[in-house]
Design a protein around this motif. Structure first.
Motif, PDB file in Angstrom:
ATOM      1  N   LYS B   2       0.862  -1.176   0.000  1.00 48.13           N
ATOM      2  CA  LYS B   2       0.000   0.000   0.000  1.00 48.13           C
ATOM      3  C   LYS B   2       0.908   1.239   0.000  1.00 48.13           C
ATOM      4  O   LYS B   2       1.821   1.336   0.820  1.00 48.13           O
ATOM      5  CB  LYS B   2      -0.877  -0.031   1.260  1.00 48.13           C
ATOM      6  CG  LYS B   2      -2.136   0.785   1.140  1.00 48.13           C
ATOM      7  CD  LYS B   2      -2.974   0.729   2.416  1.00 48.13           C
ATOM      8  CE  LYS B   2      -3.871  -0.491   2.476  1.00 48.13           C
ATOM      9  NZ  LYS B   2      -4.868  -0.383   3.579  1.00 48.13           N
ATOM     10  N   THR B   3       0.656   2.141  -0.946  1.00 46.48           N
ATOM     11  CA  THR B   3       1.493   3.333  -1.063  1.00 46.48           C
ATOM     12  C   THR B   3       0.667   4.586  -0.805  1.00 46.48           C
ATOM     13  O   THR B   3      -0.470   4.672  -1.272  1.00 46.48           O
ATOM     14  CB  THR B   3       2.074   3.436  -2.497  1.00 46.48           C
ATOM     15  OG1 THR B   3       2.711   2.196  -2.811  1.00 46.48           O
ATOM     16  CG2 THR B   3       3.081   4.570  -2.611  1.00 46.48           C
ATOM     17  N   SER B  25       1.973  -1.598  -6.664  1.00 44.29           N
ATOM     18  CA  SER B  25       1.219  -1.208  -5.479  1.00 44.29           C
ATOM     19  C   SER B  25      -0.213  -1.729  -5.591  1.00 44.29           C
ATOM     20  O   SER B  25      -0.840  -1.605  -6.647  1.00 44.29           O
ATOM     21  CB  SER B  25       1.224   0.318  -5.347  1.00 44.29           C
ATOM     22  OG  SER B  25       0.779   0.711  -4.076  1.00 44.29           O
ATOM     23  N   ASP B  26      -0.712  -2.324  -4.496  1.00 43.98           N
ATOM     24  CA  ASP B  26      -2.070  -2.843  -4.506  1.00 43.98           C
ATOM     25  C   ASP B  26      -3.082  -1.712  -4.385  1.00 43.98           C
ATOM     26  O   ASP B  26      -4.139  -1.729  -4.990  1.00 43.98           O
ATOM     27  CB  ASP B  26      -2.275  -3.823  -3.339  1.00 43.98           C
ATOM     28  CG  ASP B  26      -1.254  -4.939  -3.387  1.00 43.98           C
ATOM     29  OD1 ASP B  26      -1.043  -5.474  -4.501  1.00 43.98           O
ATOM     30  OD2 ASP B  26      -0.642  -5.245  -2.358  1.00 43.98           O
ATOM     31  N   GLU B  27      -2.737  -0.731  -3.560  1.00 43.81           N
ATOM     32  CA  GLU B  27      -3.651   0.388  -3.383  1.00 43.81           C
ATOM     33  C   GLU B  27      -2.817   1.670  -3.261  1.00 43.81           C
ATOM     34  O   GLU B  27      -1.771   1.677  -2.607  1.00 43.81           O
ATOM     35  CB  GLU B  27      -4.514   0.206  -2.128  1.00 43.81           C
ATOM     36  CG  GLU B  27      -5.656   1.215  -2.084  1.00 43.81           C
ATOM     37  CD  GLU B  27      -6.521   1.106  -0.829  1.00 43.81           C
ATOM     38  OE1 GLU B  27      -6.091   0.468   0.143  1.00 43.81           O
ATOM     39  OE2 GLU B  27      -7.617   1.694  -0.834  1.00 43.81           O
ATOM     40  N   GLU B  59      -1.538   3.774   7.596  1.00 44.28           N
ATOM     41  CA  GLU B  59      -1.878   2.647   6.709  1.00 44.28           C
ATOM     42  C   GLU B  59      -0.796   2.227   5.714  1.00 44.28           C
ATOM     43  O   GLU B  59      -0.717   1.055   5.357  1.00 44.28           O
ATOM     44  CB  GLU B  59      -3.115   3.019   5.873  1.00 44.28           C
ATOM     45  CG  GLU B  59      -4.418   3.006   6.634  1.00 44.28           C
ATOM     46  CD  GLU B  59      -5.583   3.151   5.663  1.00 44.28           C
ATOM     47  OE1 GLU B  59      -5.592   2.481   4.605  1.00 44.28           O
ATOM     48  OE2 GLU B  59      -6.485   3.958   5.959  1.00 44.28           O
ATOM     49  N   ALA B  60      -0.003   3.176   5.224  1.00 41.87           N
ATOM     50  CA  ALA B  60       0.834   2.889   4.053  1.00 41.87           C
ATOM     51  C   ALA B  60       2.144   2.170   4.402  1.00 41.87           C
ATOM     52  O   ALA B  60       2.764   2.457   5.429  1.00 41.87           O
ATOM     53  CB  ALA B  60       1.138   4.176   3.300  1.00 41.87           C
TER      54      ALA B  60
END
Lengths: 280, 280
Positions: B2-3, B25-27, B59-60
């Motif tokens: 996640k970025t 990156s997934d999200e 989160e990232a």
């Protein structure tokens, strides 16, 4: 119509291609001081036949000078001395005042049309010729009132067919304007190249780091000195005028930066941004 | 992975596209001070979700700073104050010395990677983001030895996957080099725009006559002052050094022209021509 191109390099070669592609000439004769250039132009299909200057002046309906600007005035006189009243001579150089003054009293002045198509690249020679180069670009016709109506119409028809909007100017006005929007760009680019070459020792890093911004501001530094030195010399006073103003602008920015004048720098850059409106 | 991209403009937006297109990156989370910018970035599909800075930092896995260089050092500190040991922070700014000095003693310095991808355009904002922008361009990683091995490897893997050769430099060396091959180009372009705007009254003629040479030397003058003022200020001493040399080169050319020193001008232009070898 038979056309002779004198000087088959970037401009002459590209013009030959435009004439052919638009069905504007039955045969294109090429003349070049440099016999190797002439043979390469022939091999590249830019011209149909390589001839001598005398043959070109005898045979061609339209004679096009596409040589360095320092050579144009004298050659223009010599050709005007020989041509018939049904022939037209035109040139495609980047300066106009010295040329127009030189030929102004010639009894055949009316057969001559002084033009400047606003296109070029940093490359030179016949290999630099480009198809469709001039289409969509503006062309200046200088001192149109000094050309015979039929000669002017013939040249206007060619440029219109190629797809070039025509702008009419006096020779002096032309040289002032081109100093601002063409000649100074070349000088800044030459100076930028020298700045980087002078200071930067690790040239591999220049190469590796040079982004597209650097490349676009410095690419004109690759231009031919043989083409550009005569342009700067012939347009010396205008070029000096713009160069002084440009150095002044750089000095103002330098002083603001030295003084940490961020408000001044911001205002300066915002003002410079308004070039957008003019370019887009 | 996640970025989070902090600052979704020309650089951040283009980097987001590169991450997506290369399955890196997934999200992608987007953070922008300017909520309108953030919403446009979302609408353009540059980011998957707009979040707050706190959410991004929580989160990232990878946090990317793509904001003006004057804002990077303080934000870097604030983010390093909060991150976990499995997170990586990187930035993509055009200057390195002030940043690297500011974060040098931070206990989490190792989680930070300072980078500078050598790409940009004169446009800004999320709409300026370009697909495939970075591929084939060089990226500098500054003070790589100050980053933890795993953090460095993660960033290197991303740039390698995008297709960018990596160059390693000290922060000081980076700022000197970029002054020569990027920052000075922007200053000359701003000054050239001002020169023309100052002197040329008939702007319609600038527009009509401006050939591709003028456009390429002046296009950087359209660049955002919000981006470039902080770069010039942070790299002030290097930029001043190059600017002084550049003004000197222009003055040498001016004097040669004033004195009709054609041999000197010819030699100068021929020397400048050697930039060819470096560029091609």
């Amino acid at each position: 119509m038979k056309t002779a191109i004198i000087g088959i390099g970037l401009i002459g070669g590209s013009f030959a291609l435009s004439l052919k592609d638009n069905g504007l000439s039955d045969e294109i004769l090429g003349v070049d001081n440099n016999t190797e250039n002439a043979q390469r132009a022939l091999a590249l299909g830019l011209v149909d036949r390589v001839v001598t200057m005398d043959e070109a002046v005898t045979e061609a309906d339209l004679i096009v000078l596409a040589i360095p600007v320092n050579a144009i005035p004298m050659l223009a006189i010599k050709i005007l001395n020989k041509i018939r009243k049904d022939q037209v001579v035109m040139e495609m150089g980047s300066t106009k005042q010295e040329l127009c003054e030189t030929i102004s009293m010639h009894p055949n002045r009316g057969r001559f049309v002084a033009t400047h198509p606003m296109w070029g690249t940093e490359y030179s020679g016949p290999e630099a010729a480009v198809k469709g180069a001039f289409t969509g670009r503006t062309v200046v016709i200088a001192e149109a009132e000094a050309s015979d109506a039929d000669a002017l119409e013939r040249v206007e028809a060619i440029y219109t067919r190629i797809g070039m909007p025509i702008l009419y100017m006096g020779a002096e006005e032309h040289d002032t304007h081109t100093a601002y929007i063409s000649h100074i760009s070349h000088i800044t680019s030459f100076a930028l190249a020298l700045t980087v070459l002078e200071k930067e020792r690790e040239t591999s890093h220049i190469f590796d780091l040079a982004g597209s911004g650097f490349e676009s501001t410095v690419r004109l530094a690759k231009s031919s000195p043989q083409t550009w030195l005569p342009i700067f010399m012939q347009n010396k006073y205008n070029v000096l005028d713009v160069l002084r103003e440009h150095i002044h602008q750089l000095q103002v920015i330098r002083k603001m930066l030295e003084r940490d004048d961020t408000a001044g720098l911001m205002a300066t850059m915002e003002k410079a941004n308004s070039i957008k409106k003019i370019l887009e």
